[in-house]
Design a protein around this motif. Structure first.
Motif, PDB file in Angstrom:
ATOM      1  N   LEU A  19       8.339  -2.951  15.875  1.00 38.13           N
ATOM      2  CA  LEU A  19       8.504  -1.812  15.029  1.00 38.13           C
ATOM      3  C   LEU A  19       7.269  -1.134  15.146  1.00 38.13           C
ATOM      4  CD1 LEU A  19      10.747  -2.768  11.828  1.00 38.13           C
ATOM      5  CD2 LEU A  19      11.103  -1.073  12.862  1.00 38.13           C
ATOM      6  N   LEU A  20       5.627  -2.795  15.059  1.00 38.33           N
ATOM      7  CA  LEU A  20       5.072  -2.019  14.474  1.00 38.33           C
ATOM      8  C   LEU A  20       4.263  -0.987  16.162  1.00 38.33           C
ATOM      9  CD1 LEU A  20       3.472  -4.772  12.881  1.00 38.33           C
ATOM     10  CD2 LEU A  20       4.084  -2.058  12.534  1.00 38.33           C
ATOM     11  N   ARG A  21       4.612  -1.510  17.210  1.00 36.67           N
ATOM     12  CA  ARG A  21       4.386  -1.420  18.941  1.00 36.67           C
ATOM     13  C   ARG A  21       4.991   0.069  18.723  1.00 36.67           C
ATOM     14  NH1 ARG A  21       5.473  -2.404  24.347  1.00 36.67           N
ATOM     15  NH2 ARG A  21       6.978  -3.422  23.584  1.00 36.67           N
TER      16      ARG A  21
ATOM     17  N   ARG B 147       6.483  13.130   3.331  1.00 35.70           N
ATOM     18  CA  ARG B 147       7.177  14.220   4.057  1.00 35.70           C
ATOM     19  C   ARG B 147       8.412  14.021   4.943  1.00 35.70           C
ATOM     20  NH1 ARG B 147       4.844  19.427   4.769  1.00 35.70           N
ATOM     21  NH2 ARG B 147       2.501  19.359   3.897  1.00 35.70           N
ATOM     22  N   LYS B 148       8.774  12.745   5.349  1.00 37.20           N
ATOM     23  CA  LYS B 148       9.740  12.062   5.916  1.00 37.20           C
ATOM     24  C   LYS B 148       9.605   9.967   6.230  1.00 37.20           C
ATOM     25  CE  LYS B 148       9.810  15.245  10.167  1.00 37.20           C
ATOM     26  NZ  LYS B 148       9.801  15.514  11.424  1.00 37.20           N
TER      27      LYS B 148
ATOM     28  N   ASP C   9       0.765  -1.509   0.203  1.00 37.39           N
ATOM     29  CA  ASP C   9       0.020  -0.313  -0.334  1.00 37.39           C
ATOM     30  C   ASP C   9       0.827   1.001  -0.302  1.00 37.39           C
ATOM     31  OD1 ASP C   9      -1.535   2.232   0.627  1.00 37.39           O
ATOM     32  OD2 ASP C   9      -3.123   0.927   1.501  1.00 37.39           O
ATOM     33  N   ARG C  10       0.456   2.160  -1.511  1.00 38.75           N
ATOM     34  CA  ARG C  10       1.686   3.197  -1.117  1.00 38.75           C
ATOM     35  C   ARG C  10       1.575   4.341  -0.407  1.00 38.75           C
ATOM     36  NH1 ARG C  10       3.967   4.102  -6.440  1.00 38.75           N
ATOM     37  NH2 ARG C  10       4.454   2.748  -7.807  1.00 38.75           N
ATOM     38  N   ALA C  11       0.313   4.187   0.462  1.00 29.05           N
ATOM     39  CA  ALA C  11      -0.413   5.910   1.645  1.00 29.05           C
ATOM     40  C   ALA C  11       1.030   4.742   3.196  1.00 29.05           C
ATOM     41  CB  ALA C  11      -1.214   5.086   2.390  1.00 29.05           C
ATOM     42  N   ASN C  12       1.292   3.413   3.133  1.00 26.05           N
ATOM     43  CA  ASN C  12       1.964   3.917   4.102  1.00 26.05           C
ATOM     44  C   ASN C  12       3.516   3.311   4.570  1.00 26.05           C
ATOM     45  OD1 ASN C  12       0.750   2.037   5.133  1.00 26.05           O
ATOM     46  ND2 ASN C  12       1.565  -0.252   4.305  1.00 26.05           N
ATOM     47  N   PRO C  13       3.703   4.053   5.235  1.00 25.23           N
ATOM     48  CA  PRO C  13       5.409   5.243   5.829  1.00 25.23           C
ATOM     49  C   PRO C  13       6.257   3.785   5.100  1.00 25.23           C
ATOM     50  CG  PRO C  13       4.316   3.933   7.511  1.00 25.23           C
ATOM     51  CD  PRO C  13       3.689   4.063   6.785  1.00 25.23           C
TER      52      PRO C  13
ATOM     53  N   PRO D 237       4.147   3.781  14.702  1.00 28.95           N
ATOM     54  CA  PRO D 237       3.292   4.965  15.328  1.00 28.95           C
ATOM     55  C   PRO D 237       3.541   6.768  15.128  1.00 28.95           C
ATOM     56  CG  PRO D 237       3.090   3.588  16.859  1.00 28.95           C
ATOM     57  CD  PRO D 237       4.086   3.515  15.992  1.00 28.95           C
ATOM     58  N   LEU D 238       4.519   6.723  14.784  1.00 26.66           N
ATOM     59  CA  LEU D 238       5.139   8.253  15.238  1.00 26.66           C
ATOM     60  C   LEU D 238       4.843   8.675  13.796  1.00 26.66           C
ATOM     61  CD1 LEU D 238       9.135   7.499  16.712  1.00 26.66           C
ATOM     62  CD2 LEU D 238       7.236   8.579  17.797  1.00 26.66           C
ATOM     63  N   ALA D 239       4.849   8.141  12.447  1.00 20.44           N
ATOM     64  CA  ALA D 239       4.443   8.452  10.951  1.00 20.44           C
ATOM     65  C   ALA D 239       2.683   8.875  11.252  1.00 20.44           C
ATOM     66  CB  ALA D 239       4.211   6.809  10.008  1.00 20.44           C
ATOM     67  N   ARG D 240       2.050   8.595  12.251  1.00 23.45           N
ATOM     68  CA  ARG D 240       0.694   8.804  12.601  1.00 23.45           C
ATOM     69  C   ARG D 240       0.735  10.486  13.247  1.00 23.45           C
ATOM     70  NH1 ARG D 240      -0.814   3.961  13.212  1.00 23.45           N
ATOM     71  NH2 ARG D 240      -0.995   3.900  15.677  1.00 23.45           N
ATOM     72  N   GLU D 241       2.214  10.718  14.012  1.00 23.90           N
ATOM     73  CA  GLU D 241       2.294  11.740  14.678  1.00 23.90           C
ATOM     74  C   GLU D 241       2.463  13.004  13.537  1.00 23.90           C
ATOM     75  OE1 GLU D 241       4.875  11.701  18.600  1.00 23.90           O
ATOM     76  OE2 GLU D 241       3.796   9.519  18.809  1.00 23.90           O
ATOM     77  N   GLY D 242       3.357  13.348  12.884  1.00 21.38           N
ATOM     78  CA  GLY D 242       3.177  13.955  12.271  1.00 21.38           C
ATOM     79  C   GLY D 242       2.189  14.730  11.928  1.00 21.38           C
ATOM     80  N   ARG D 243       2.412  15.739  10.256  1.00 19.49           N
ATOM     81  CA  ARG D 243       1.695  15.891   9.950  1.00 19.49           C
ATOM     82  C   ARG D 243       0.569  14.583   8.670  1.00 19.49           C
ATOM     83  NH1 ARG D 243       4.454  21.629   8.018  1.00 19.49           N
ATOM     84  NH2 ARG D 243       5.668  19.987   7.858  1.00 19.49           N
TER      85      ARG D 243
END
Length: 371
Positions: free
Chosen positions: A356-358, A152-153, A71-75, A362-368
């Protein structure tokens, strides 16, 4: 085996059109049928998935990047391979497939490595085989990935030699990454070699292995001063691997190197390029790695996590754990892999992904949005 034992211890700008990572059968190659099965099982078929390999110009040289994700939407998670010049792309099939459900996985064959090696004149790139250039290459790769996949990151995971590049990126461009994950982490190459050697010699003495003790004692003074000696390092690795410093509870690394034969991404010609590039890069880079150290780095500006094998004496885990305890960071974490040595993502792949998942993803979701 002499060069193979050395590998794991030291151990884009504009991209051309992408092509799917498929490997046609090779005439006379006994592993071609098996590779075809692995390729079929691993083929990305989801509508939003991505499976491609492309050539890009990085730091003035041609280099190869492989991309896989459901899924391209994944980090994005960029894997910085070890060595020098030990690409993970040809063995990723053995452990990576579940990761592709949660990350877009990137493998990059660094300059002088794997598929990138035959694309450039070795004599021409020899002056560029420096730690600073490799770090700059890694930053260029990240910039390219951000643009190509509209992120972005990204996450950066560094293994062994690649872990020093990861720390360099973290130090110079923390704004580019959600977090850095280090495994087989090197902090100071000279101290790494010294401590690893002392452990190996102690194990040989405890085992009463007269041959090993004699060969190891003949290396003194090992890595104490001056440029690193490749022949000495190769002898040290011969015995450290025997005692499980590379893979816990194993006395050899054949399983790791042999897995490359089944890779759907590497033809026999690619594996030859990998071996040739490894020999070239070890000769070029290893003697100068003695100067690479992050002991003076006391603060980083992005989250950092170390995934360390309890039995890793190739890059001794206690040295990394002690450094992480001292460093200041927005967020940090240390995860021990009790049944792993230097290859935790292969030795304990399930636990590695769970952590990694735990802790990390989740840090990717903390961004914009779009981060």
């Amino acid at each position: 085996m002499k060069i193979r034992a050395a590998l794991l211890g030291a151990a884009l700008a504009a991209a051309v059109p992408a092509t799917a990572q498929t490997t046609p059968p090779a005439t006379g190659d006994p592993h071609a049928p098996g590779r075809a099965v692995v390729a079929a099982i691993g083929r990305i078929v989801t509508p939003r998935g991505v499976q491609e390999s492309f050539e890009a110009r990085i730091g003035g040289t041609r280099q190869i990047i492989g991309v896989r994700g459901r899924d391209r939407a994944n980090p994005i998670l960029l894997y910085l391979h070890g060595g020098p010049a030990a690409p993970e792309m040809p063995i990723a099939w053995a452990w990576q497939r579940p990761w592709e459900e949660y990350f877009t996985m990137i493998h990059w064959d660094q300059r002088g490595s794997g598929k990138s090696f035959p694309l450039n004149d070795p004599q021409a790139i020899a002056p560029t085989m420096t730690f600073d250039r490799f770090c700059a290459d890694a930053i260029e790769v990240i910039e390219l990935l951000r643009k190509r996949y509209a992120k972005r990151k990204i996450f950066v995971l560094g293994h062994s030699w690649g872990s020093t590049l990861g720390l360099c990126v973290l130090q110079r461009r923390p704004d580019l990454i959600h977090a850095y994950i280090g495994t087989g982490q090197v902090i100071d190459f000279r101290e790494n070699e010294r401590v690893g050697y002392d452990w190996t010699l102690a194990r040989a003495r405890a085992a009463g292995n007269a041959e090993a003790v004699a060969e190891l004692e003949a290396l003194e003074p090992y890595a104490r001063s001056g440029p690193f000696d490749i022949d000495k390092m190769t002898t040290e690795r011969k015995w450290s691997i025997r005692y499980g410093a590379l893979a816990a509870y194993r006395d050899n690394a054949d399983f790791f190197f042999d897995a490359r034969r089944m890779s759907p991404d590497y033809l026999p010609a690619d594996r030859k390029a990998l071996n040739d590039g490894s020999a070239y890069s070890i000769r070029t880079l290893f003697p100068i790695l003695s100067d690479v150290s992050f002991t003076s780095l006391t603060r980083v500006e992005a989250p950092i996590f170390f995934f360390l094998g309890r039995h890793d004496h190739t890059t001794p885990s206690p040295l990394a754990a002690q450094w992480l305890d001292r460093v200041k960071a927005p967020r940090k974490g240390l995860i021990w892999f009790e049944d792993s040595a230097h290859l935790a993502e292969i030795e304990e792949p399930g636990k590695f992904l769970v952590e990694l998942l735990r802790r990390v993803r989740p840090l990717a979701r903390e961004g914009r949005p779009g981060a």
